[in-house]
Design an enzyme around this catalytic site. Sequence first.
Site, PDB file in Angstrom:
ATOM      1  N   HIS A 289       0.872  -1.192   0.000  1.00 28.17           N
ATOM      2  CA  HIS A 289       0.000   0.000   0.000  1.00 28.17           C
ATOM      3  C   HIS A 289       0.910   1.244   0.000  1.00 28.17           C
ATOM      4  O   HIS A 289       1.779   1.363  -0.856  1.00 28.17           O
ATOM      5  CB  HIS A 289      -0.932  -0.113   1.211  1.00 28.17           C
ATOM      6  CG  HIS A 289      -2.092   0.825   1.224  1.00 28.17           C
ATOM      7  ND1 HIS A 289      -2.517   1.536   0.140  1.00 28.17           N
ATOM      8  CD2 HIS A 289      -2.943   1.179   2.234  1.00 28.17           C
ATOM      9  CE1 HIS A 289      -3.568   2.275   0.469  1.00 28.17           C
ATOM     10  NE2 HIS A 289      -3.845   2.077   1.735  1.00 28.17           N
ATOM     11  N   HIS A 335      -2.437  -2.451  -9.693  1.00 31.01           N
ATOM     12  CA  HIS A 335      -3.464  -1.820  -8.853  1.00 31.01           C
ATOM     13  C   HIS A 335      -4.660  -2.743  -8.693  1.00 31.01           C
ATOM     14  O   HIS A 335      -4.989  -3.503  -9.610  1.00 31.01           O
ATOM     15  CB  HIS A 335      -3.928  -0.482  -9.459  1.00 31.01           C
ATOM     16  CG  HIS A 335      -4.547   0.413  -8.443  1.00 31.01           C
ATOM     17  ND1 HIS A 335      -5.893   0.370  -8.157  1.00 31.01           N
ATOM     18  CD2 HIS A 335      -4.015   1.347  -7.617  1.00 31.01           C
ATOM     19  CE1 HIS A 335      -6.144   1.255  -7.197  1.00 31.01           C
ATOM     20  NE2 HIS A 335      -5.022   1.866  -6.856  1.00 31.01           N
ATOM     21  N   ASP A 390       2.533   5.624  -6.693  1.00 28.08           N
ATOM     22  CA  ASP A 390       3.815   5.488  -5.996  1.00 28.08           C
ATOM     23  C   ASP A 390       4.999   5.295  -6.934  1.00 28.08           C
ATOM     24  O   ASP A 390       6.147   5.284  -6.481  1.00 28.08           O
ATOM     25  CB  ASP A 390       3.746   4.288  -5.038  1.00 28.08           C
ATOM     26  CG  ASP A 390       2.657   4.459  -3.999  1.00 28.08           C
ATOM     27  OD1 ASP A 390       2.564   5.558  -3.435  1.00 28.08           O
ATOM     28  OD2 ASP A 390       1.895   3.505  -3.759  1.00 28.08           O
TER      29      ASP A 390
HETATM   30  N1  NMX Z   1       4.902  -6.902  -9.329  1.00 31.65           N
HETATM   31  C1  NMX Z   1       4.854  -8.256  -9.267  1.00 31.65           C
HETATM   32  N2  NMX Z   1       3.726  -8.964  -9.214  1.00 31.65           N
HETATM   33  C2  NMX Z   1       2.577  -8.274  -9.233  1.00 31.65           C
HETATM   34  C3  NMX Z   1       2.541  -6.879  -9.329  1.00 31.65           C
HETATM   35  C4  NMX Z   1       3.770  -6.179  -9.351  1.00 31.65           C
HETATM   36  N3  NMX Z   1       3.842  -4.857  -9.387  1.00 31.65           N
HETATM   37  N4  NMX Z   1       1.245  -6.466  -9.335  1.00 31.65           N
HETATM   38  C5  NMX Z   1       0.500  -7.596  -9.254  1.00 31.65           C
HETATM   39  N5  NMX Z   1       1.301  -8.677  -9.187  1.00 31.65           N
HETATM   40  C6  NMX Z   1       0.914 -10.073  -9.044  1.00 31.65           C
HETATM   41  C7  NMX Z   1       0.122 -10.290  -7.771  1.00 31.65           C
HETATM   42  O1  NMX Z   1       0.988 -10.401  -6.644  1.00 31.65           O
HETATM   43  C8  NMX Z   1      -0.643 -11.543  -8.097  1.00 31.65           C
HETATM   44  O2  NMX Z   1       0.261 -12.621  -8.026  1.00 31.65           O
HETATM   45  P1  NMX Z   1      -0.175 -14.053  -7.437  1.00 31.65           P
HETATM   46  O3  NMX Z   1      -1.360 -14.479  -8.243  1.00 31.65           O
HETATM   47  O4  NMX Z   1       1.042 -14.884  -7.641  1.00 31.65           O
HETATM   48  O5  NMX Z   1      -0.503 -13.827  -5.999  1.00 31.65           O
HETATM   49  C9  NMX Z   1      -0.991 -11.336  -9.570  1.00 31.65           C
HETATM   50  O6  NMX Z   1       0.005 -10.433 -10.071  1.00 31.65           O
HETATM   51  C10 NMX Z   1      -2.362 -10.770  -9.817  1.00 31.65           C
HETATM   52  O7  NMX Z   1      -2.483  -9.554  -9.098  1.00 31.65           O
HETATM   53  P2  NMX Z   1      -3.531  -8.420  -9.528  1.00 31.65           P
HETATM   54  O8  NMX Z   1      -4.895  -9.004  -9.422  1.00 31.65           O
HETATM   55  O9  NMX Z   1      -3.121  -7.826 -10.807  1.00 31.65           O
HETATM   56  O10 NMX Z   1      -3.264  -7.310  -8.413  1.00 31.65           O
HETATM   57  P3  NMX Z   1      -3.835  -7.233  -6.920  1.00 31.65           P
HETATM   58  O11 NMX Z   1      -5.122  -6.495  -6.948  1.00 31.65           O
HETATM   59  O12 NMX Z   1      -3.815  -8.564  -6.253  1.00 31.65           O
HETATM   60  O13 NMX Z   1      -2.706  -6.355  -6.206  1.00 31.65           O
HETATM   61  C11 NMX Z   1      -1.288  -4.514  -5.810  1.00 31.65           C
HETATM   62  C12 NMX Z   1      -2.638  -4.959  -6.361  1.00 31.65           C
HETATM   63  C13 NMX Z   1      -1.206  -3.004  -5.851  1.00 31.65           C
HETATM   64  C14 NMX Z   1      -1.163  -4.972  -4.346  1.00 31.65           C
HETATM   65  C15 NMX Z   1      -0.179  -5.154  -6.669  1.00 31.65           C
HETATM   66  O14 NMX Z   1      -0.297  -4.680  -7.987  1.00 31.65           O
HETATM   67  C16 NMX Z   1       1.217  -4.897  -6.156  1.00 31.65           C
HETATM   68  O15 NMX Z   1       1.692  -5.642  -5.284  1.00 31.65           O
HETATM   69  N6  NMX Z   1       1.924  -3.814  -6.670  1.00 31.65           N
HETATM   70  C17 NMX Z   1       3.223  -3.459  -6.205  1.00 31.65           C
HETATM   71  C18 NMX Z   1       3.138  -2.713  -4.895  1.00 31.65           C
HETATM   72  C19 NMX Z   1       2.537  -1.350  -5.091  1.00 31.65           C
HETATM   73  O16 NMX Z   1       2.919  -0.587  -5.969  1.00 31.65           O
HETATM   74  N7  NMX Z   1       1.594  -0.982  -4.208  1.00 31.65           N
HETATM   75  C20 NMX Z   1       1.013   0.359  -4.205  1.00 31.65           C
HETATM   76  C21 NMX Z   1      -0.442   0.440  -4.644  1.00 31.65           C
HETATM   77  C22 NMX Z   1      -0.924   1.844  -4.584  1.00 31.65           C
HETATM   78  N8  NMX Z   1      -0.960   2.366  -3.218  1.00 31.65           N
HETATM   79  O17 NMX Z   1      -0.509   3.448  -2.955  1.00 31.65           O
HETATM   80  O18 NMX Z   1      -1.471   1.688  -2.307  1.00 31.65           O
HETATM   81  C1  MLT Z   2      -4.524   4.251  -2.717  1.00 36.42           C
HETATM   82  O1  MLT Z   2      -4.272   5.425  -3.056  1.00 36.42           O
HETATM   83  O2  MLT Z   2      -5.119   4.000  -1.656  1.00 36.42           O
HETATM   84  C2  MLT Z   2      -3.996   3.156  -3.573  1.00 36.42           C
HETATM   85  O3  MLT Z   2      -4.020   3.479  -4.918  1.00 36.42           O
HETATM   86  C3  MLT Z   2      -4.495   1.787  -3.244  1.00 36.42           C
HETATM   87  C4  MLT Z   2      -5.891   1.429  -3.650  1.00 36.42           C
HETATM   88  O4  MLT Z   2      -6.640   2.215  -4.208  1.00 36.42           O
HETATM   89  O5  MLT Z   2      -6.238   0.258  -3.382  1.00 36.42           O
END
Ligand code: NMX
Ligand code: MLT
Length: 466
Positions: A289, A335, A390
Amino acid sequence: MIKRSNQVRSSNLKTHLTPTFEERIAAQLPAWRERLQGIIEKHGDKPIGEITVAKAYGGMRGLFGLVTEISHVDPLMGLLIRGYSVDELIEKLPRREGTTFPLLGGLYYLLLVDQFPTLEDALAVEDMWRARQGLPGYVIDMLKAMPANTHPMTLFSQAILAMQPESKAAKAYHEGISRTEYWRPMLEDALTITANLPTLAATIYNLKYRGGAEAIPDPDLDWSANFAQMIGKNDDLEYQELCRLFMTLHSDQENGNACAHTSHLVSSTLSDLYLSSSAGMNALAGPLHGLASQETLRWLLALQEHYGGLPTHDQLRDFALETLGQGMVIPGYGHGVLRRTDTRFTAQYRFAETYLPDDPLFRLVKRVYEVMPEVLSGLGKIKNPYPNVDAISGALQHHYGIETEFCTVLFGASRLLGLTSHAVWARALGLPIERPRSLTTELVEEMFTENLNVSAEEVSSFAEEV
Ligand code: NMX
Ligand code: MLT
């Protein structure tokens, strides 16, 4: 009497709007309560989605289980606050003469009151914040007593929690207040908490990185620019502009993101805003996050160091595949809701193009953007291979000398504008305590075991009963 530090040296501050914040919200409540009641009576038993087994195991992704009027995230259009896109907010929110980005007082007015602010409204909120500035001295003492290696987000959350004895809502509840009126002292707490966020953030920054210099707000500066001033960037007008932009962009993101949902859940128990805000910040402190802002910056710096500058596209691809191969995520990409480049990324990108086009780290951010969507798409499982907010925020802060570990505190200071607005409205509309159900895997298996021949109707009636 509690000793206060960090108080603004100014008099004649406007402490209220006319009509007051409270009156402006209260005026809308009868119609809202009637509207909600009507919707529940008329459509209460209609489905708005499907709870599947995959969703129950999969972090409730795509499940519509919350309602809020304050903001909405559209997978393609991005964040909409009270219906306004990020670009519209940047363009239309009131700003001070001679500045480029909005006054956060105006944004808080929009979040809380649901009317587009005039410059006068925005300035009045800024004044109301000024009148409420001053951290309890014991909070500073507590922060000073913490080990030097404490993460700034821990200090931030803990300081908000420590201020809980100040809560007017907790006091009112203790003395006996109707649940329908509880939002009124909460609104007062919301203003006090948000008023002090730049000072608190700067106090933590100064304790950790500037030898403990005292953070004193300048009455002539607005909320966002004051953070810059309090960490010694009095003359850095460019960084003050970045603070205004950053604070605008991170302020809200509907109700389902982890910190909003956490704070919503905690607040639904009628916990006061100090308790729910601190809880929300603990969720934001996770690397998937808000900590992703810090993590992206660390990843970019490691990349830069590894290749001694700007890597080629191929080198970047290799580095990304190595990160992924180690079972780690590429921070700043992907995301839970968005399905294209985050508009908050784009807004910061434009800032960088204008103010720091040749910054080495910004050039790296650009290169990552050229390569990463293709690399991530290649994995075949990521729903959104594009950058989120981010992917760039830490690089911009780094340009102006902000410490890597600190980036998420700024995210938190901004996000609390949204979280406190959601909580005030949730209580004003009388939303109930959150209490979803959970199943055991055994129950799931029972529901879907073929030879038990459980019909679809029976599954629904089971779902009704549990
Ligand atoms: N790098 C590697 N793997 C990823 C990434 C990434 N940036 N994004 C998604 N995946 C993987 C995810 O872990 C999952 O793998 P598995 O099935 O093996 O568990 C698969 O792809 C499918 O994930 P999604 O459905 O596309 O994404 P989900 O909704 O589960 O997760 C996040 C969303 C934001 C948690 C994920 O994209 C992530 O971990 N991003 C990197 C961290 C990040 O930038 N977080 C900040 C979000 C914004 N914020 O400010 O909160
Ligand atoms: C946020 O700003 O809270 C992030 O983009 C994460 C989200 O929307 O799930």
